[in-house]
Each structure stands twice: as structure tokens, then as C-alpha cells.
Design a protein around this motif. Structure first.
Motif, PDB file in Angstrom:
ATOM      1  N   GLU A  93       4.945  -6.978 -13.380  1.00 46.42           N
ATOM      2  CA  GLU A  93       6.020  -6.609 -14.302  1.00 46.42           C
ATOM      3  C   GLU A  93       6.362  -5.133 -14.176  1.00 46.42           C
ATOM      4  O   GLU A  93       7.532  -4.739 -14.148  1.00 46.42           O
ATOM      5  CB  GLU A  93       5.622  -6.933 -15.742  1.00 46.42           C
ATOM      6  CG  GLU A  93       5.695  -8.396 -16.097  1.00 46.42           C
ATOM      7  CD  GLU A  93       7.104  -8.961 -16.010  1.00 46.42           C
ATOM      8  OE1 GLU A  93       8.069  -8.248 -16.367  1.00 46.42           O
ATOM      9  OE2 GLU A  93       7.247 -10.111 -15.585  1.00 46.42           O
ATOM     10  N   ALA A  94       5.323  -4.294 -14.109  1.00 52.20           N
ATOM     11  CA  ALA A  94       5.558  -2.851 -13.974  1.00 52.20           C
ATOM     12  C   ALA A  94       6.236  -2.540 -12.640  1.00 52.20           C
ATOM     13  O   ALA A  94       7.160  -1.710 -12.581  1.00 52.20           O
ATOM     14  CB  ALA A  94       4.238  -2.099 -14.092  1.00 52.20           C
ATOM     15  N   SER A 143      13.504  -1.569 -10.059  1.00 51.55           N
ATOM     16  CA  SER A 143      14.853  -1.541 -10.619  1.00 51.55           C
ATOM     17  C   SER A 143      15.273  -0.123 -10.967  1.00 51.55           C
ATOM     18  O   SER A 143      16.448   0.237 -10.859  1.00 51.55           O
ATOM     19  CB  SER A 143      14.945  -2.436 -11.853  1.00 51.55           C
ATOM     20  OG  SER A 143      14.168  -1.901 -12.915  1.00 51.55           O
ATOM     21  N   GLU A 144      14.287   0.708 -11.354  1.00 55.01           N
ATOM     22  CA  GLU A 144      14.594   2.123 -11.651  1.00 55.01           C
ATOM     23  C   GLU A 144      15.042   2.846 -10.387  1.00 55.01           C
ATOM     24  O   GLU A 144      15.981   3.635 -10.406  1.00 55.01           O
ATOM     25  CB  GLU A 144      13.355   2.797 -12.229  1.00 55.01           C
ATOM     26  CG  GLU A 144      13.045   2.430 -13.669  1.00 55.01           C
ATOM     27  CD  GLU A 144      13.918   3.185 -14.644  1.00 55.01           C
ATOM     28  OE1 GLU A 144      13.630   4.354 -14.930  1.00 55.01           O
ATOM     29  OE2 GLU A 144      14.903   2.598 -15.101  1.00 55.01           O
ATOM     30  N   ARG A 155       8.168  -4.459 -10.952  1.00 58.68           N
ATOM     31  CA  ARG A 155       9.567  -4.912 -11.039  1.00 58.68           C
ATOM     32  C   ARG A 155      10.437  -3.858 -11.721  1.00 58.68           C
ATOM     33  O   ARG A 155      11.538  -3.535 -11.248  1.00 58.68           O
ATOM     34  CB  ARG A 155       9.628  -6.226 -11.813  1.00 58.68           C
ATOM     35  CG  ARG A 155      11.031  -6.762 -12.024  1.00 58.68           C
ATOM     36  CD  ARG A 155      11.043  -7.966 -12.958  1.00 58.68           C
ATOM     37  NE  ARG A 155      10.531  -7.658 -14.293  1.00 58.68           N
ATOM     38  CZ  ARG A 155      11.240  -7.019 -15.222  1.00 58.68           C
ATOM     39  NH1 ARG A 155      12.475  -6.615 -14.985  1.00 58.68           N
ATOM     40  NH2 ARG A 155      10.709  -6.789 -16.412  1.00 58.68           N
ATOM     41  N   VAL A 156       9.923  -3.297 -12.822  1.00 58.40           N
ATOM     42  CA  VAL A 156      10.699  -2.276 -13.543  1.00 58.40           C
ATOM     43  C   VAL A 156      10.858  -1.031 -12.680  1.00 58.40           C
ATOM     44  O   VAL A 156      11.951  -0.450 -12.607  1.00 58.40           O
ATOM     45  CB  VAL A 156      10.014  -1.919 -14.867  1.00 58.40           C
ATOM     46  CG1 VAL A 156      10.759  -0.791 -15.573  1.00 58.40           C
ATOM     47  CG2 VAL A 156       9.930  -3.147 -15.777  1.00 58.40           C
ATOM     48  N   GLU A 202       8.768  -2.546 -19.907  1.00 53.63           N
ATOM     49  CA  GLU A 202       9.999  -1.894 -19.428  1.00 53.63           C
ATOM     50  C   GLU A 202      10.358  -0.701 -20.311  1.00 53.63           C
ATOM     51  O   GLU A 202      10.712   0.377 -19.823  1.00 53.63           O
ATOM     52  CB  GLU A 202      11.136  -2.903 -19.399  1.00 53.63           C
ATOM     53  CG  GLU A 202      12.440  -2.318 -18.876  1.00 53.63           C
ATOM     54  CD  GLU A 202      13.500  -3.375 -18.650  1.00 53.63           C
ATOM     55  OE1 GLU A 202      14.630  -2.993 -18.260  1.00 53.63           O
ATOM     56  OE2 GLU A 202      13.216  -4.574 -18.854  1.00 53.63           O
ATOM     57  N   ALA A 224       6.945  -8.182 -21.623  1.00 56.72           N
ATOM     58  CA  ALA A 224       7.741  -7.716 -20.488  1.00 56.72           C
ATOM     59  C   ALA A 224       8.711  -6.621 -20.924  1.00 56.72           C
ATOM     60  O   ALA A 224       8.864  -5.590 -20.244  1.00 56.72           O
ATOM     61  CB  ALA A 224       8.492  -8.886 -19.858  1.00 56.72           C
ATOM     62  N   LYS A 225       9.376  -6.824 -22.060  1.00 59.03           N
ATOM     63  CA  LYS A 225      10.308  -5.810 -22.573  1.00 59.03           C
ATOM     64  C   LYS A 225       9.561  -4.552 -23.003  1.00 59.03           C
ATOM     65  O   LYS A 225      10.068  -3.432 -22.838  1.00 59.03           O
ATOM     66  CB  LYS A 225      11.105  -6.382 -23.745  1.00 59.03           C
ATOM     67  CG  LYS A 225      12.097  -7.464 -23.341  1.00 59.03           C
ATOM     68  CD  LYS A 225      12.863  -7.981 -24.559  1.00 59.03           C
ATOM     69  CE  LYS A 225      13.863  -9.064 -24.162  1.00 59.03           C
ATOM     70  NZ  LYS A 225      14.581  -9.617 -25.338  1.00 59.03           N
ATOM     71  N   ARG A 241      10.564   3.178 -18.922  1.00 56.15           N
ATOM     72  CA  ARG A 241      11.841   3.910 -18.993  1.00 56.15           C
ATOM     73  C   ARG A 241      11.723   5.159 -19.869  1.00 56.15           C
ATOM     74  O   ARG A 241      12.526   6.095 -19.734  1.00 56.15           O
ATOM     75  CB  ARG A 241      12.946   2.995 -19.514  1.00 56.15           C
ATOM     76  CG  ARG A 241      13.265   1.854 -18.550  1.00 56.15           C
ATOM     77  CD  ARG A 241      14.585   1.168 -18.886  1.00 56.15           C
ATOM     78  NE  ARG A 241      14.791  -0.010 -18.063  1.00 56.15           N
ATOM     79  CZ  ARG A 241      15.169  -0.011 -16.786  1.00 56.15           C
ATOM     80  NH1 ARG A 241      15.365   1.158 -16.173  1.00 56.15           N
ATOM     81  NH2 ARG A 241      15.349  -1.134 -16.123  1.00 56.15           N
TER      82      ARG A 241
END
Length: 500
Positions: A489-490, A496-497, A492-493, A452, A448-449, A456
Motif C-alpha cells: 500500500e505504501a 503515485s506521488e 503504491r502511494v 495515503e 489504505a486511506k 502525503r
């Protein structure tokens, strides 16, 4: 059905007990047994079904098939009235008794089967859609999903045990299906899980390094695949559709002794693609065949899908579709989940995030090459996130690291499904290949990290590839599986971006 009728279809060594008992179903898992079932106890790679015979009898098993002489003799002495049969091959017996109890649905459906390292799932999905486009109802069995007359359910295995295949075929026949399309893995062919299934059209996509933890060598891996073309407990396929651009073409052709051989390819083949044009969401080529030529245009992406389209198109032709019908169907084909799946919302961010199942060095190389072509115009970068599965072929780990680094601008090495292995030990073997290059590399074992971090790092025109897990919804560790979805997961990131 009487037991005497069911067991007559099985190649037995010896039969004992009553033959007039009624049997209503077949099971090989004692936990699924209900009254009137035949319980097939067979020795497998990880367990021995003979250990669970008493549990099956307690749950109402009406008859038992065993591949153990010791168990057979003990049952005959202890329960002389029990219907029991001794067989030499447990899995073959499972197929034979299941076919009889389910009324031989495999004789009703026309079966198209695909084998190969990469492309099985996509080819199967494409062929099903082509058959459906002319009104045929289908059963589809594959890695991602199982379909019965349009009803979708999750798949537990690429190729299930024969009993489960025949149960799905039975459902399909009752729902009016006339066609079946299935992936046949090398494990299933080697273990005879597809014993007795009469294949009408057999397809071979390609063979690259994978599953050597099971097969040992590429030669044995190829031999397992080639069993599809010889027929496993059934006559050989009527038609073989074989990728002649693959080095293992000759191995597959050598085993085939059916009626019609269709070879396809780009460089060679009687059924080949010419004048290929590729773009994002576009694959176009002229399909040159012994029956003439037709232009194929589809919304799929990448050169690998030229091969998948040709395999499916050849099989569709063999199943009676015209070239005009195939070309029409190609224009509206849907993308397979987890196969170059663009994550919603990523393009709005100025870059593209793609989830793909690529988990061999060859598949990863093709995926990165496709991404490189797509970023050329905007001079974007390719950022690749991937790992390697635990308890699987370790020799491909440095190869995947090397391929990823050679093709990417940034590599993020992470976990796939580590299973019983220590994640960082797997990463270390991957890094051996990455370090043969000068490509920038980041290690983050938490997937997950890692996802992210890669997103990013992306800028305008870049493509972020999340490779290895594709459609999978869990991540498997030593202590079990946890929910995990690369697409979710992607997303979600990315969300948030947007709101950051």
C-alpha cells in the motif's frame, strides 16, 4: 507401524479394539484424514474434535484417540473392532502419538526455543542465520515463515499444534537438518501444544502487556511463558538465556532448573552490551562475556536489536559457535520482514516510510523512540499510523494511543484487524489515550486511506511509521479476511506521488 506399538507410547486410561491394524499418520483435523491415520479427537477452546470422529472414520481413520469417556464407551459398543484409546489429556496424547508415528525427530534435532512478548521473531531469525553461517541446516518455526533446510513457506500460527511441529521436524531430519529454532507463544505453552519437545536452549526476551484477553493478568501471562524453562512434558532446557534487564527475569529464573543460566542485558548481566553505537542500518557494541569480549557490528537498526542480537548470540554460543564466528555472522545478518522494514522508494522521496509489527504499547514506544533518534539530525517529524486489533485485550488501547501521541508529531489512528468489533468503537478507545496529549491526530478507519494520508503529509527528513501489522498480508474483518499489505500500500502511494 502397528497401532499397538503407537499407543504404547501414549498415557492412556483405557484401550479397546484391534491392536494389529497398521497406522501411517496422525491427524487432529478430520478434513485432513486419509487411510491409515490415527485421528486424535480432543476438546479445544472453540470446538470439540469428538464431534468429528465419524467423519474421520468415513475417511479411513484406522484408530481413534479420544479424551471423552462417553465417546469412548459409545465407540466400543458400536464398533467393537475399532482401535480406540481413551486419554485424560487430548493435546498431550496428540504429541505422544505423533512423536511415535514420526519416529521421534525431536530426539534428533537440537531445539532452541524463544519466548517473550516482543523480539521472538527477530531473535529466532537471527539465531537461524548464525547457525547457518557455520554450515548447519535448520528448521525454523515462527510467526512470519517456516523454513525447512532453506525452503521457505508461510506460517499459519506462531506455534502450531504438536503434530504439525513434529511433521516439520520429520521433514527437516530427512533433509539433513541438525538444528531447530522456534518461537513458543504463551498460548502454545499454556495449551500444551509443545508438550514433550526437549528444548536444548530456551530464551526469554521480555514481557509487556499483551494477550490479557486470554491470560487475564500479567502474573498468569508470565507463568505461561515461564513454563518453557521448567520443561513441558520433557526435561528442563540444558541452557536458559534470560534478559536480566526485564522485570520478569526472576519469574523465568525461578522456574529454570537446568544446567546453565546465561543472563544478558545492557545494564546488568553476565553477557552484556557495552559501548553501544546506533544509527540507521547500524548497530555496534562490545559484547562483554565471561569468555572475553568481542566487537559486534550488524546492519540492524535500533536499541531493541541490541537485545535481540545478544539473545541470539548467547544461544548460538550455547549451541557451540565461537565468539569470533558469532561476530562474523552478525556483520551479514538480514532484516526480518515487517520488522523496521523500510519501504522501497521512500528515501528517494526525501523521507522514510517504515513498516513494523509493533502492536503493544511497549513495542510502539520503542519503535517511535528509534524513529525520533533517526530524525534528529534533519529535524524531521515522526508520523505514526496505527490501530488496535479487535477481539483482543482492550485495556492496552488507550495505552497505545497515549504512547503514540507522546512520541509522535502527528498520529493517524486507523484500523488494524478489527475482527468482529466495529472499527470506530476500537478507534474511540484508542483516542482516549491520544487526547491526554496535545499531539495532532487524524482519524481514518480505512487503513489504505490512512496510509495515503500519512505519506502525503510527510516532508523532507520525516519518518512515517506504519505500525501493528508488519509482515501480515491480510486484514481481518467480521465477514472474513481481505488481502492487505502495508508495504504494498505504501509503495503504491509513493509511486503515485512520483508520477503525480
Amino acid at each position: 507401524m502397528k497401532w499397538s506399538e503407537a499407543v504404547a507410547a501414549v498415557r492412556t486410561v483405557e484401550v479397546a479394539g484391534r491392536g494389529d491394524v497398521d497406522v501411517r499418520g496422525v491427524q487432529y483435523d478430520s478434513r485432513r484424514v486419509s487411510g491409515g491415520d490415527v485421528f486424535v479427537a480432543m476438546r479445544g477452546g472453540t470446538t470439540d474434535g469428538n464431534r468429528y470422529i465419524d467423519a474421520a472414520i468415513m475417511k479411513g481413520a484406522a484408530a481413534v484417540v479420544t479424551d471423552s469417556r462417553e465417546v469412548f464407551d459409545e465407540l466400543r459398543e458400536r464398533q467393537p473392532e475399532l482401535a480406540v484409546a481413551l486419554v485424560e489429556h487430548g493435546r498431550r496424547a496428540l504429541a505422544e502419538v505423533s512423536a511415535e508415528v514420526f519416529g521421534h525427530p525431536e530426539r534428533v534435532l537440537k531445539l532452541s526455543a524463544v519466548t517473550g512478548t516482543n523480539g521472538k521473531t527477530t531473535t529466532a531469525f537471527l539465531l537461524e542465520q548464525m547457525l547457518q553461517s557455520v554450515g548447519r541446516k535448520c528448521v525454523l518455526l515462527g510467526t512470519i515463515e517456516t523454513h525447512v533446510a532453506g525452503v521457505v513457506r508461510e506460517s499459519e500460527h506462531t506455534t502450531p499444534e504438536s503434530r504439525d511441529v513434529l511433521a516439520l521436524f520429520y521433514e527437516g531430519v530427512r533433509a539433513g537438518c541438525t538444528e531447530a529454532v522456534m518461537e513458543m507463544s504463551s498460548h502454545a505453552l499454556d495449551q500444551e501444544r509443545v508438550w514433550g519437545l526437549p528444548v536444548d536452549v530456551a530464551m526469554f526476551t521480555n514481557l509487556t502487556q499483551d494477550h490479557l484477553d486470554y491470560h487475564g493478568t500479567m502474573e498468569r501471562y508470565a507463568e505461561a511463558k515461564a513454563r518453557l524453562f521448567a520443561g513441558a512434558g520433557a526435561p528442563p532446557p540444558q541452557v536458559a538465556v534470560i534478559n536480566c534487564d526485564d522485570p520478569y527475569e526472576e519469574t523465568m529464573c525461578r522456574e529454570f532448573c537446568g544446567e546453565t543460566l546465561m543472563t544478558y542485558g545492557v545494564d546488568e548481566g553476565d553477557w552484556r552490551a557495552e559501548e553501544i553505537e546506533l544509527g540507521a542500518g547500524l548497530t555496534r557494541f562490545v559484547w562483554r562475556t565471561p569468555q572475553g569480549a568481542v566487537r559486534i557490528e550488524s546492519p540492524l537498526t535500533g536499541r531493541v536489536n541490541v537485545y535481540n542480537l545478544m539473545a541470539a548470540a548467547c544461544a548460538a554460543f550455547a549451541r557451540g559457535l565461537t565468539m569470533k564466528e558469532i561476530a562474523k555472522a552478525a556483520g551479514s545478518l538480514k532484516q526480518v520482514p515487517g520488522r523496521f522494514e523500510v519501504v522501497p522508494g521512500s528515501r528517494e522521496a526525501g523521507f522514510t516510510v517504515v513498516v513494523d509489527y509493533a502492536h503493544t504499547d511497549d513495542a510502539l514506544k520503542n519503535l517511535i523512540a528509534l524513529a525520533r533518534d533517526l530524525v534528529k539530525e534533519q529535524r524531521g517529524r515522526v508520523i505514526t499510523v496505527f490501530g488496535c486489533g479487535g477481539d483482543r485485550d482492550r485495556t492496552k488501547r488507550p495505552k497505545m494511543g497515549r504512547v503514540a501521541a507522546k512520541g509522535s508529531d502527528l498520529v493517524v489512528v486507523t484500523s488494524d484487524n478489527p475482527r468482529s468489533e466495529e472499527p470506530m468503537a476500537i478507534v474511540a478507545e484508542v483516542l482516549a489515550g491520544v487526547r491526554e496529549t496535545d499531539t495532532a491526530c487524524v482519524v481514518e478507519a480505512d487503513r489504505a486511506k490512512a496510509i495515503e494520508m500519512a505519506i502525503r503529509a510527510a516532508g523532507p527528513g520525516d519518518i512515517v511509521l506504519l505500525a501493528g501489522k508488519g509482515h501480515e498480508k491480510v486484514q481481518i474483518f467480521a465477514d472474513g479476511a481481505v488481502p492487505f499489505d502495508d508495504v504494498a500500500e505504501a509503495a503504491r502511494v509513493l509511486k503515485s506521488e512520483v508520477h503525480a
